[in-house]
Write a protein that holds these residues in place. Structure first.
Motif, PDB file in Angstrom:
ATOM      1  N   ALA A 654      -2.426  75.733  26.523  1.00  0.00           N
ATOM      2  CA  ALA A 654      -2.980  74.769  26.538  1.00  0.00           C
ATOM      3  C   ALA A 654      -1.704  74.374  27.910  1.00  0.00           C
ATOM      4  CB  ALA A 654      -3.100  73.674  25.786  1.00  0.00           C
ATOM      5  N   ALA A 655      -0.961  74.306  27.392  1.00  0.00           N
ATOM      6  CA  ALA A 655       0.297  73.472  28.447  1.00  0.00           C
ATOM      7  C   ALA A 655       0.192  74.554  29.567  1.00  0.00           C
ATOM      8  CB  ALA A 655       1.578  73.043  27.751  1.00  0.00           C
ATOM      9  N   LEU A 656       0.563  75.744  28.931  1.00  0.00           N
ATOM     10  CA  LEU A 656      -0.022  76.472  30.934  1.00  0.00           C
ATOM     11  C   LEU A 656      -0.669  76.513  32.337  1.00  0.00           C
ATOM     12  CD1 LEU A 656       2.311  79.695  29.439  1.00  0.00           C
ATOM     13  CD2 LEU A 656       3.315  78.118  30.766  1.00  0.00           C
ATOM     14  N   ALA A 657      -1.786  76.348  31.262  1.00  0.00           N
ATOM     15  CA  ALA A 657      -3.032  76.155  32.111  1.00  0.00           C
ATOM     16  C   ALA A 657      -2.837  75.471  32.942  1.00  0.00           C
ATOM     17  CB  ALA A 657      -4.883  76.493  30.883  1.00  0.00           C
ATOM     18  N   LYS A 658      -2.134  73.765  32.268  1.00  0.00           N
ATOM     19  CA  LYS A 658      -2.419  72.534  33.241  1.00  0.00           C
ATOM     20  C   LYS A 658      -1.665  73.344  34.932  1.00  0.00           C
ATOM     21  CE  LYS A 658      -1.815  69.285  29.809  1.00  0.00           C
ATOM     22  NZ  LYS A 658      -1.281  68.483  29.355  1.00  0.00           N
ATOM     23  N   GLY A 659      -0.521  74.273  34.602  1.00  0.00           N
ATOM     24  CA  GLY A 659      -0.971  74.530  36.361  1.00  0.00           C
ATOM     25  C   GLY A 659       0.728  73.867  36.975  1.00  0.00           C
ATOM     26  N   ASP A 660       1.070  72.551  36.043  1.00  0.00           N
ATOM     27  CA  ASP A 660       2.273  72.349  37.684  1.00  0.00           C
ATOM     28  C   ASP A 660       3.393  72.286  37.087  1.00  0.00           C
ATOM     29  OD1 ASP A 660       0.930  70.497  35.410  1.00  0.00           O
ATOM     30  OD2 ASP A 660       0.444  69.038  36.224  1.00  0.00           O
ATOM     31  N   VAL A 661       3.448  72.574  35.486  1.00  0.00           N
ATOM     32  CA  VAL A 661       4.463  72.890  35.360  1.00  0.00           C
ATOM     33  C   VAL A 661       5.861  73.502  35.875  1.00  0.00           C
ATOM     34  CG1 VAL A 661       5.830  74.091  32.690  1.00  0.00           C
ATOM     35  CG2 VAL A 661       3.454  72.797  32.641  1.00  0.00           C
ATOM     36  N   HIS A 662       6.775  73.457  35.450  1.00  0.00           N
ATOM     37  CA  HIS A 662       8.676  73.550  36.819  1.00  0.00           C
ATOM     38  C   HIS A 662       8.277  75.176  36.099  1.00  0.00           C
ATOM     39  CE1 HIS A 662      12.190  74.853  38.270  1.00  0.00           C
ATOM     40  NE2 HIS A 662      12.046  73.627  38.428  1.00  0.00           N
ATOM     41  N   PRO A 663       8.353  75.993  37.543  1.00  0.00           N
ATOM     42  CA  PRO A 663       7.658  77.092  37.697  1.00  0.00           C
ATOM     43  C   PRO A 663       9.020  77.620  36.690  1.00  0.00           C
ATOM     44  CG  PRO A 663       8.262  77.032  39.690  1.00  0.00           C
ATOM     45  CD  PRO A 663       8.172  75.454  39.036  1.00  0.00           C
ATOM     46  N   VAL A 664      10.330  77.879  36.248  1.00  0.00           N
ATOM     47  CA  VAL A 664      11.538  78.404  35.316  1.00  0.00           C
ATOM     48  C   VAL A 664      11.337  77.981  34.442  1.00  0.00           C
ATOM     49  CG1 VAL A 664      13.566  78.425  34.933  1.00  0.00           C
ATOM     50  CG2 VAL A 664      13.634  77.688  37.320  1.00  0.00           C
ATOM     51  N   LEU A 665      10.496  76.870  33.650  1.00  0.00           N
ATOM     52  CA  LEU A 665      10.369  76.537  32.190  1.00  0.00           C
ATOM     53  C   LEU A 665       8.737  77.612  32.517  1.00  0.00           C
ATOM     54  CD1 LEU A 665      10.740  74.955  29.745  1.00  0.00           C
ATOM     55  CD2 LEU A 665       9.440  73.330  30.903  1.00  0.00           C
ATOM     56  N   ALA A 666       7.944  77.316  33.091  1.00  0.00           N
ATOM     57  CA  ALA A 666       6.706  78.471  32.702  1.00  0.00           C
ATOM     58  C   ALA A 666       6.843  79.600  32.362  1.00  0.00           C
ATOM     59  CB  ALA A 666       5.720  78.110  33.610  1.00  0.00           C
ATOM     60  N   ALA A 667       7.656  80.425  33.027  1.00  0.00           N
ATOM     61  CA  ALA A 667       8.574  81.499  33.185  1.00  0.00           C
ATOM     62  C   ALA A 667       8.674  81.615  31.417  1.00  0.00           C
ATOM     63  CB  ALA A 667       9.686  82.169  34.177  1.00  0.00           C
TER      64      ALA A 667
END
Length: 841
Positions: A654-667
Motif C-alpha cells: 500500500a505504501a509503495l503504491a503511492k509512488g511518491d516515496v524517496h527512490p532509495v527508501l522505495a528500493a
C-alpha cells in the motif's frame, strides 16, 4: 622528450620539423603549454582510442609550463594507454612523467642539450648564414666559446656582421650574452624596437594583436621578418593556413624587461601598449587579459571600469590575486567615491576568506544599490552590475543564516524577471553572461536551502546554458556541482555522481571551495552507493578538511550523514548515534529533504541498537516535517516487529503504491518485501518482487539500498537462480557480484536489522498488554518500558539489561524511573509484584 636550456634551438627545431611534415601532407598538432586545455582535450579523446590506428603527433612547446593537473592526466595516459598518443614534449627540465618506464619498454626517448649542440660544420653553416664574411678562424673561436649553443652562435655572428670584429668576448655567461643581445637589438629599425617593446608582455602574439598593442599597422610583417631571420622570434601555426602565432625567446623578453626599467621613454611605450591592450581585450570579453593590462595602463578610471565589468568573471575563474591587485592599485579612497565597486570587492573578500570584510561590503553595496535606484536622474548601467553583485552577496549570506533567505530569493527573482522595470520605470540593463550565471547559481543554492528544489533545478539549467555560452569553465563546473547536490537529494544517485565528476574534470583545482566540497560529498555518497567503502571514506575525508563544510548547513548535514553511515559500516554504532544527537547548526528549520534523510538515518540506527522509542520518535519527525509517504512506508516496515508477515506485506504494498516515496527508501522496501515473500515460501511472488527491486535499483545503481537484504542467504540464493535463468535483468549479475562481496561490521558490533530483529515467518503471540488501572488511575507503559520490565523479571542487572536491549545504562535508569513512577513503587520487587497483579506481565 626534448630537454634543454633556453637558447638551444628547441622551438626552432620543432617548428621547422612540423612545417616539413605538413608540406608532405602529414598531420601534426602544435600545442603551446600556455593553453593546457587543448592538450587535456586531446588526452580525454585518447582514452579508449583504437590502438591499431597511429595517432598524429602532438608537439607541446614549453612543456615545463604545464600545470600539475595536466601532468597528472598526461602521466595517466602514458601509463595506461601509451599507444593512444604520439607526443613530442619540449621543456627546459625533466618533467614529472614516467619517461624512464616508457624508455625501458621502447616507447619513449629523450634528447638533451648535447644532442642539440651544433657540430663544427653545422656551426660554420649557421654563422655564415648571419655573417657572410666570417672566417674559418672566427667560426672556430665562436664554436670554442659557445660550445655549439645556438643562441650564442647566432648573436655572435650578428655582432660580427655589424662590426666585423670577432675578437669581442663571446662566451656563454649571461652578462656577456645580454650584452650581445642588446647590441643586436640596437641594430634593429626604431619602429621594430618600438613594436617589440610594446608587445613583449603578451604570452603569445599574433600580427593583429601586435598591431593593436604597438599602434603600428605593419607590426605583423615586422614579426614575420624577425621570425624568418631567426632573431629569437619563432612563428608557428595551429593548423595549415592559420594566422601565425609568434613566440618571443625568454632571453629577448628579459632584455626588453630590463630596458623598460632603465628608460622612462620606453616605460611610457609600455603604459600606452597596456592601455590599448586593455581596451582590446575588454572589447573581446577576455576578462583576465583586460584586467592584467589595465593594471599597467596607469589609468584608475580604466582599471575601475574593467574591475566592475569583468571582476566577477575573473573571480569566478579563480584568479583572486589578479582582482586583489586591481583594488590595491586604485588610489586611496577611490572605492568610497565610486560605490559601484563595493559589490566586486565584497565578492573578492568572500572568496579570499575575509568574511567580515565581505559582510561589510555586502551591506554597503546594498545601500548604494538602493540609493542608485532612488536617484533616477543619474542612474547608469553600472548600477545594475552593483545591484547584481549586492544580490550575489545577500544570497551567499542567506545560506549561512546571516541574511533572510526568502527575502534574498524574492529580491533576486524580481531582479531577474524578463522585461522587468524597476519602480522608477528604468528597465534593467542586460547582465554579462558570467555575472548572470554566477547569480543564478547562488540563487539556486539559496533555493535548495529553502526547500525549492524544482526552482533550484530550473535556475541551475539556466546557469549552465549561460556559463557554456560564455565558455567559463569554472562557472560551468560550479553549476554542475550544485546540480549534483539537488540530484542527490532527489535520489538520482548515478546522475548526481556524473554531474559531480564533470565539475571536477572541467575545473580541476581551480574550482572554488564551496563548489568543490559539494562535488566531493556527492561522490562520497556515490561510492557508498556502489558499496565502495574505501572510496567513500576518501571523499568524506576531503570534505572534512574543507573549512566551508562546517558552515554551509546543507554540506554539513550531508557530510554528517555520510560519516555516520561509514561509522555504522565499521561497527562504531555508539559513535554513529553520538554524531546524530543534534541537527546541524542553522538559522532556521532544516530543509525538508535534510529533515527526512536525517530522520531515516536515525530510524535505521535506532533499529540497529534496538531503541524502540527512537524508532517512534523518528516516525513522528517524518510526519511532522511533511514526509508522510516515507513515514507510511517506514511504519509498514516496522510492522515486522509484530511478526505478522502478511500484514507487513500488505502495508508495504500500500505504501509503495503511492509512488511518491524517496527512490532509495522505495528500493530498500522492495528488497525487504522480497525477503518476506521468501520467508513465506512464495517463491514465484518473491521472484516478481526481485525483478521490481532490480528495476528500482538499476537506473541509479542504488546498491547500498539493498545491502541489508543482501545479508540474507535466501535473497542471494534467489538472485543466483534468477541470474542463471533464461532472461535475467541486465543489472542482476552486477547486483549479485556486489552483494556477494559485501561485508558489514555493524552486525558483528551487535547491530540487528529489521529483517533479523525478530524471528520472521512465525506468527507471534498477540501484543502484550501495556495499559492498566492502578490505584484508580489509568497508566500506559511504553514498549521500551515493557521490555525493561521483562528484563527485571529475569533478574538482570542494569548492565545486562543495557546489553540485552542495545541501549546505555543511563537509558535503562531513565526507563526504570518512569516505570516506578507509573506503578507507584520505589524498588524492583514491588514493581514486579504490582505489574503481575494488573496483568502487565
Amino acid at each position: 622528450m626534448l630537454v634543454a636550456p633556453a637558447g638551444t634551438g628547441k622551438t626552432v627545431l620543432l617548428s621547422d620539423w612540423a612545417a616539413r611534415r605538413r608540406d608532405t601532407g602529414q598531420d601534426v598538432l602544435w600545442v603551446p603549454a600556455q593553453e593546457p586545455e587543448i592538450l587535456e582535450q586531446i588526452l580525454a579523446e585518447a582514452d579508449g582510442a583504437d590502438a591499431t590506428v597511429m595517432p598524429a603527433p602532438v608537439v607541446v612547446d614549453d612543456a615545463h609550463l604545464l600545470p600539475p593537473s595536466t601532468f597528472a592526466a598526461l602521466a595517466k595516459v602514458l601509463t595506461d594507454e601509451p599507444h593512444a598518443v604520439r607526443l613530442v614534449l619540449a621543456g627546459r627540465y625533466d618533467l614529472p612523467l614516467p619517461v624512464a618506464e616508457l624508455e625501458l619498454r621502447g616507447l619513449g626517448s629523450t634528447l638533451r642539450s648535447r644532442d642539440l649542440r651544433f657540430t663544427d660544420s653545422e656551426a660554420a653553416a649557421l654563422v655564415h648564414a648571419h655573417a657572410e664574411r666570417a672566417t674559418a678562424e672566427d667560426v672556430q673561436i665562436l664554436q670554442q666559446k659557445t660550445a655549439g649553443w645556438a643562441a650564442a652562435l647566432v648573436l655572435a655572428a650578428r655582432a660580427i656582421a655589424s662590426s666585423g670584429d670577432a675578437a669581442a668576448p663571446i662566451v656563454t655567461e649571461r652578462p656577456v650574452l645580454d650584452l650581445l643581445l642588446g647590441e643586436t637589438f640596437s641594430t634593429l629599425d626604431e619602429r621594430v624596437q618600438t613594436m617589440l617593446l610594446s608587445t613583449f608582455g603578451a604570452t603569445t602574439v599574433t600580427g593583429r594583436l601586435a598591431a593593436v598593442l604597438s599602434g603600428d599597422p605593419d607590426a605583423g610583417p615586422m614579426l614575420a621578418d624577425l621570425a624568418g631571420s631567426g632573431l629569437l622570434v619563432t612563428a608557428y601555426a595551429d593548423e595549415p593556413g592559420a594566422e601565425p602565432i609568434y613566440h618571443y625567446h625568454p632571453l629577448l623578453v628579459e632584455l626588453l624587461r630590463r630596458r623598460v626599467v632603465g628608460r622612462p621613454e620606453d616605460a611610457r611605450l609600455i603604459v600606452a601598449a597596456h592601455h590599448r591592450a586593455a581596451l582590446y581585450y575588454e572589447n573581446r570579453g577576455e576578462a583576465g587579459a583586460a584586467l592584467r593590462n589595465a593594471l599597467g595602463a596607469d589609468d584608475p578610471g580604466l582599471l575601475a571600469r574593467v574591475l566592475l565589468g569583468h571582476g566577477p568573471t575573473v573571480l569566478a575563474g579563480g584568479n583572486l590575486g589578479l582582482v586583489g591587485a586591481g583594488f590595491e592599485a586604485l588610489p586611496d579612497g577611490y572605492v568610497d567615491a565610486h560605490p559601484q565597486l563595493l559589490g566586486v570587492r565584497g565578492l573578492m573578500r568572500r572568496l579570499t576568506g575575509d568574511v567580515m570584510g565581505a559582510m561589510m561590503d555586502a551591506a554597503s553595496a546594498a545601500d548604494a544599490a538602493e540609493a542608485a535606484a532612488e536617484d533616477t536622474d543619474s542612474t547608469t548601467p553600472d548600477d545594475d552590475a552593483l545591484e547584481a553583485d549586492a544580490l550575489l552577496l545577500q544570497l551567499w549570506e542567506s545560506r549561512y543564516g546571516w541574511y533572510d533567505v526568502r527575502d534574498a530569493i524574492n529580491r533576486t527573482g524580481s531582479f531577474l524577471l524578463p522585461n522587468h522595470a524597476a519602480e522608477n520605470g528604468r528597465h534593467r540593463a542586460v547582465l554579462g553572461p558570467e555575472r548572470l550565471a554566477w547569480l543564478l547559481i547562488e540563487l539556486a543554492a539559496a533555493e535548495t536551502w529553502a526547500d525549492g528544489l524544482d526552482e533550484a533545478f530550473g535556475h541551475l539549467d539556466e546557469a549552465l546554458v549561460t556559463a557554456r555560452m560564455a565558455g567559463h569553465r569554472q562557472l560551468i563546473a560550479g553549476g554542475l556541482a550544485h546540480r549534483a547536490v539537488v540530484q542527490y537529494v532527489r535520489g538520482q544517485m548515478q546522475t548526481a555522481a556524473r554531474s559531480a565528476q564533470s565539475a571536477l574534470d572541467i575545473a580541476g583545482e581551480h574550482l572554488a571551495e564551496d563548489y568543490k566540497v559539494r562535488a566531493h560529498v556527492v561522490l562520497g555518497f556515490a561510492a557508498l552507493n556502489q558499496l565502495d567503502l574505501e572510496a567513500a571514506q576518501r571523499w568524506e575525508q576531503k570534505v572534512a578538511t574543507t573549512d566551508v563544510a562546517k558552515s554551509d548547513t546543507v554540506v554539513a548535514a550531508l557530510r554528517t550523514m555520510l560519516r555516520v553511515v561509514l561509522l555504522i559500516e565499521k561497527g562504531n554504532l555508539d559513535e554513529a548515534r553520538t554524531e546524530l544527537t543534534t541537527d546541524p547548526t542553522s538559522a532556521g528549520p532544516l530543509p525538508s529533504f535534510l529533515a527526512r534523510d536525517l530522520a531515516l538515518l536515525r530510524f535505521w540506527v535506532s533499529v540497529l541498537v534496538g531503541d524502540r522509542s527512537g524508532v517512534e520518535s523518528q516516525l513522528e519527525v517524518l510526519e511532522r516535517t511533511g514526509s508522510q509517504a516515507e513515514a507510511d512506508l517506514v511504519r509498514a516496515l516496522d510492522l515486522v516487529f509484530d511478526g505478522d508477515l502478511r500484514a507487513t506485506l500488505e502495508a508495504i504494498e500500500a505504501a509503495l503504491a503511492k509512488g511518491d516515496v524517496h527512490p532509495v527508501l522505495a528500493a530498500s522496501a522492495a528488497a525487504f518485501r522480497t525477503v518476506l515473500l521468501l520467508r513465506l515460501g512464495d517463491d514465484r511472488a518473491a521472484e516478481t518482487a526481485l525483478i521490481d527491486t532490480l528495476n528500482r535499483v538499476a537506473p541509479q545503481r542504488m546498491l547500498y539500498a539493498v545491502a541489508s537484504a543482501g545479508q540474507e542467504p535466501a535473497f542471494l540464493d534467489l538472485l543466483r537462480r534468477y541470474v542463471a535463468g533464461p532472461s535475467p535483468h541486465p543489472y542482476a549479475e552486477v547486483v549479485l557480484e556486489k552483494l556477494s562481496g559485501y561485508e558489514s561490521s555493524w552486525s558483528d558490533a551487535g547491530g540487528v536489522a529489521l529483517l533479523t530483529r525478530t524471528p520472521l515467518g512465525v506468527k507471534t503471540a498477540p501484543p502484550r498488554r501495556l495499559e492498566a488501572v492502578i490505584n484508580g488511575a489509568r497508566i500506559k507503559l511504553t514498549a521500551r518500558e515493557a521490555d525493561v520490565l521483562d528484563q527485571l523479571a529475569l533478574g538482570s542487572s542494569y548492565t545486562e539489561i543495557a546489553q540485552a536491549l542495545f541501549i546505555t545504562e543511563n537509558t535503562v535508569k531513565t526507563h526504570l524511573m518512569s516505570l516506578y513512577r507509573k506503578l507507584g513503587v520505589e524498588k524492583r520487587s514491588a514493581a514486579l509484584r504490582v505489574a503481575r497483579s494488573v496483568d502487565l506481565m
